[in-house]
Design a protein around this motif. Structure first.
Motif, PDB file in Angstrom:
ATOM      1  N   VAL B  15      22.088  17.466  -5.380  1.00  0.00           N
ATOM      2  CA  VAL B  15      20.774  18.105  -5.525  1.00  0.00           C
ATOM      3  C   VAL B  15      19.833  17.748  -4.376  1.00  0.00           C
ATOM      4  N   LEU B  16      20.035  16.587  -3.785  1.00  0.00           N
ATOM      5  CA  LEU B  16      19.200  16.218  -2.627  1.00  0.00           C
ATOM      6  C   LEU B  16      19.477  17.149  -1.451  1.00  0.00           C
ATOM      7  N   VAL B  17      20.747  17.331  -1.159  1.00  0.00           N
ATOM      8  CA  VAL B  17      21.111  18.141   0.007  1.00  0.00           C
ATOM      9  C   VAL B  17      20.778  19.615  -0.235  1.00  0.00           C
ATOM     10  N   LEU B  18      21.096  20.110  -1.418  1.00  0.00           N
ATOM     11  CA  LEU B  18      20.771  21.511  -1.698  1.00  0.00           C
ATOM     12  C   LEU B  18      19.255  21.710  -1.748  1.00  0.00           C
ATOM     13  N   GLY B  19      18.561  20.763  -2.334  1.00  0.00           N
ATOM     14  CA  GLY B  19      17.100  20.855  -2.389  1.00  0.00           C
ATOM     15  C   GLY B  19      16.502  20.886  -0.993  1.00  0.00           C
ATOM     16  N   HIS B  20      17.035  20.053  -0.107  1.00  0.00           N
ATOM     17  CA  HIS B  20      16.501  20.059   1.258  1.00  0.00           C
ATOM     18  C   HIS B  20      16.809  21.374   1.963  1.00  0.00           C
ATOM     19  N   ARG B  21      18.027  21.863   1.768  1.00  0.00           N
ATOM     20  CA  ARG B  21      18.383  23.152   2.367  1.00  0.00           C
ATOM     21  C   ARG B  21      17.391  24.234   1.936  1.00  0.00           C
ATOM     22  N   LEU B  22      17.080  24.264   0.645  1.00  0.00           N
ATOM     23  CA  LEU B  22      16.162  25.292   0.141  1.00  0.00           C
ATOM     24  C   LEU B  22      14.772  25.107   0.726  1.00  0.00           C
ATOM     25  N   SER B  23      14.382  23.852   0.923  1.00  0.00           N
ATOM     26  CA  SER B  23      13.041  23.606   1.453  1.00  0.00           C
ATOM     27  C   SER B  23      12.911  24.132   2.880  1.00  0.00           C
ATOM     28  N   GLU B  24      14.050  24.307   3.556  1.00  0.00           N
ATOM     29  CA  GLU B  24      14.003  24.846   4.917  1.00  0.00           C
ATOM     30  C   GLU B  24      13.467  26.284   4.955  1.00  0.00           C
ATOM     31  N   TRP B  25      13.496  26.945   3.786  1.00  0.00           N
ATOM     32  CA  TRP B  25      12.980  28.317   3.723  1.00  0.00           C
ATOM     33  C   TRP B  25      11.466  28.350   3.561  1.00  0.00           C
ATOM     34  N   CYS B  26      10.875  27.221   3.268  1.00  0.00           N
ATOM     35  CA  CYS B  26       9.456  27.203   2.907  1.00  0.00           C
ATOM     36  C   CYS B  26       8.600  27.807   4.019  1.00  0.00           C
ATOM     37  N   ASP B  90      21.614  33.615   6.501  1.00  0.00           N
ATOM     38  CA  ASP B  90      20.662  34.628   6.033  1.00  0.00           C
ATOM     39  C   ASP B  90      20.371  34.414   4.542  1.00  0.00           C
ATOM     40  N   PHE B  91      19.515  35.243   3.996  1.00  0.00           N
ATOM     41  CA  PHE B  91      19.119  35.078   2.605  1.00  0.00           C
ATOM     42  C   PHE B  91      20.317  35.282   1.664  1.00  0.00           C
ATOM     43  N   ALA B  92      21.248  36.152   2.074  1.00  0.00           N
ATOM     44  CA  ALA B  92      22.427  36.409   1.244  1.00  0.00           C
ATOM     45  C   ALA B  92      23.248  35.129   1.066  1.00  0.00           C
ATOM     46  N   VAL B  93      23.467  34.401   2.152  1.00  0.00           N
ATOM     47  CA  VAL B  93      24.237  33.154   2.077  1.00  0.00           C
ATOM     48  C   VAL B  93      23.480  32.126   1.230  1.00  0.00           C
ATOM     49  N   THR B  94      22.178  32.049   1.443  1.00  0.00           N
ATOM     50  CA  THR B  94      21.370  31.089   0.691  1.00  0.00           C
ATOM     51  C   THR B  94      21.460  31.339  -0.818  1.00  0.00           C
ATOM     52  N   ILE B  95      21.304  32.581  -1.213  1.00  0.00           N
ATOM     53  CA  ILE B  95      21.229  32.870  -2.640  1.00  0.00           C
ATOM     54  C   ILE B  95      22.633  32.859  -3.273  1.00  0.00           C
ATOM     55  N   LEU B 135      19.816  29.331 -12.596  1.00  0.00           N
ATOM     56  CA  LEU B 135      20.958  30.249 -12.717  1.00  0.00           C
ATOM     57  C   LEU B 135      20.498  31.647 -13.110  1.00  0.00           C
ATOM     58  N   GLU B 136      19.526  31.695 -13.994  1.00  0.00           N
ATOM     59  CA  GLU B 136      19.025  33.001 -14.422  1.00  0.00           C
ATOM     60  C   GLU B 136      18.491  33.763 -13.217  1.00  0.00           C
ATOM     61  N   ARG B 137      17.762  33.039 -12.373  1.00  0.00           N
ATOM     62  CA  ARG B 137      17.171  33.679 -11.197  1.00  0.00           C
ATOM     63  C   ARG B 137      18.233  34.052 -10.170  1.00  0.00           C
ATOM     64  N   SER B 138      19.093  33.081  -9.831  1.00  0.00           N
ATOM     65  CA  SER B 138      20.054  33.384  -8.763  1.00  0.00           C
ATOM     66  C   SER B 138      21.020  34.479  -9.188  1.00  0.00           C
ATOM     67  N   HIS B 153      24.569  44.941   0.089  1.00  0.00           N
ATOM     68  CA  HIS B 153      25.895  44.753  -0.504  1.00  0.00           C
ATOM     69  C   HIS B 153      26.848  44.109   0.506  1.00  0.00           C
ATOM     70  N   LYS B 154      26.815  44.623   1.724  1.00  0.00           N
ATOM     71  CA  LYS B 154      27.700  44.115   2.778  1.00  0.00           C
ATOM     72  C   LYS B 154      27.426  42.632   3.047  1.00  0.00           C
ATOM     73  N   ARG B 155      26.157  42.287   3.096  1.00  0.00           N
ATOM     74  CA  ARG B 155      25.791  40.884   3.361  1.00  0.00           C
ATOM     75  C   ARG B 155      26.186  39.968   2.210  1.00  0.00           C
ATOM     76  N   MET B 156      26.021  40.449   0.986  1.00  0.00           N
ATOM     77  CA  MET B 156      26.375  39.623  -0.169  1.00  0.00           C
ATOM     78  C   MET B 156      27.877  39.388  -0.222  1.00  0.00           C
ATOM     79  N   GLN B 157      28.651  40.445   0.059  1.00  0.00           N
ATOM     80  CA  GLN B 157      30.107  40.302   0.050  1.00  0.00           C
ATOM     81  C   GLN B 157      30.541  39.314   1.150  1.00  0.00           C
ATOM     82  N   ALA B 158      29.915  39.431   2.319  1.00  0.00           N
ATOM     83  CA  ALA B 158      30.253  38.529   3.424  1.00  0.00           C
ATOM     84  C   ALA B 158      29.892  37.086   3.066  1.00  0.00           C
ATOM     85  N   ALA B 159      28.752  36.916   2.405  1.00  0.00           N
ATOM     86  CA  ALA B 159      28.314  35.565   2.012  1.00  0.00           C
ATOM     87  C   ALA B 159      29.305  34.972   1.021  1.00  0.00           C
TER      88      ALA B 159
END
Lengths: 77, 250
Positions: B15-26, B90-95, B135-138, B153-159
């Motif tokens: 959760v530390l590493v994922l939390g930090h990754r998400l904070s990079e979007w701030c 990109d946002f697709a990979v993040t989400i 989970l509900e959100r993602s 769609h293309k980006r989500m499939q690639a992610a």
């Protein structure tokens, strides 16, 4: 429970609007429940009608029940 | 090896590493609503980190604090799975990364609520409330973008295809996993996998995304043996203050 308009946001649908509203407007523990309405479904009064709509009640203080003692049990009115 | 300490650090580091990754979007989210949502999730995860790493530090009994563990260990001492250290791109990979993790996190925390260790059960119960919302959100965003425009769609499939090889590590048991399952501290990973797969299959179907037919797994994150090169770069940003001004407080 009275609801109050807290703001506007973008969302692709109603479900997502509730989630976005939760994230944008309830981060500091203000949230109890959320209502969302599409902005094009909101009918609003025109600011230019402010006079005829609201001014007549200005001079009628007797319409406010401020002259009564409200028992504590009643709660917020 | 102290398996209990190892187990707790794994929970904290994920959760530390994922939390930090998400904070990079701030401040850089694609729309304001997503920007704030990602920052909220990041904050939830940093809060969860505090619970896990504080307990880990207590169990270790070496006079270290949660902050010491977070800010003064180097990449090879981190025990997060490879999935969460993957860069945002990109946002697709993040989400998609978020969804694949959340789908694991919820049933895993649920199982941890029956841990023999009362403290672990309490932490898990607190974290799960947050994870359910994540989970509900993602999963909603996965469906919205998978079933969105041709480009989304293309980006989500690639992610999905990019991240898929990193999902296997979540469920491949090693010595520590076996030991903590044996002692009743944590669940058998294979049991969690069934529930993860169910969530993933059903959301991907709704999103018109094709689940990769490949179970090759990149491993080496939770054992610390082979983190990707991305983790060190991330830590250099995350830890810069404590490294430059050791012991700084405010």
């Amino acid at each position: 429970m009275s609801h109050r308009h807290v703001g506007s946001l973008h969302a692709p649908d109603g479900e997502m609007a509730i989630k976005n509203a939760r994230d944008v407007y309830t981060r500091r523990n203000e949230g109890v429940s959320i209502w969302v309405v599409e902005s094009n479904q909101v009918l609003a009064s025109s600011p230019t009608d402010k006079g005829p709509l609201f001014e007549p009640s200005n001079s009628k203080v007797y319409r406010h029940p401020t002259f009564y003692d409200i028992p504590d049990d009643v709660g917020a009115m | 090896m102290d398996h209990a300490f190892e187990f707790l650090v794994r929970q904290g580091d994920n959760v530390l590493v994922l939390g930090h990754r998400l904070s990079e979007w701030c401040g850089q989210g694609p729309v304001l609503e997503e920007d704030i949502a990602l920052a909220n999730i990041a904050l939830d995860m940093i809060g969860q980190t505090q619970l896990w790493l504080s307990y880990a530090a207590e169990v270790e009994g070496a006079n270290r604090t949660a902050d010491d563990l977070a800010y003064l260990r180097d990449a090879w001492d981190f025990r997060n799975v490879l999935l969460v250290e993957q860069p945002n791109r990109d946002f697709a990979v993040t989400i998609m990364r978020q969804f694949l993790f959340d789908a694991y996190h919820v049933p895993y925390l649920h199982a941890l609520e029956s841990s023999k260790d009362q403290r672990v059960a309490e932490i898990a119960s607190k974290c799960r409330k947050e994870a359910i919302y994540h989970l509900e959100r993602s999963s909603s965003v996965i469906v919205a973008l998978g079933d969105g425009t041709e480009e989304s769609h293309k980006r989500m499939q690639a992610a999905l295809e990019r991240l898929w090889p990193y999902t296997g590590e979540l469920f491949l048991s090693d010595e520590t996993d076996d030991a903590v399952a044996e002692s009743g501290l944590a669940p058998v990973l294979n049991d969690v996998k069934a529930r993860w797969l169910q969530t993933v299959q059903s959301s991907l179907k709704d999103a018109y995304l094709q689940m990769p037919d490949n179970d090759f797994a990149q491993i080496g994150g939770k054992s610390g043996i082979r983190h990707s090169e991305h983790l060190g770069h991330m830590l250099s940003t995350m830890q810069v203050l404590q490294r430059s001004y050791p012991g700084a407080q405010w």
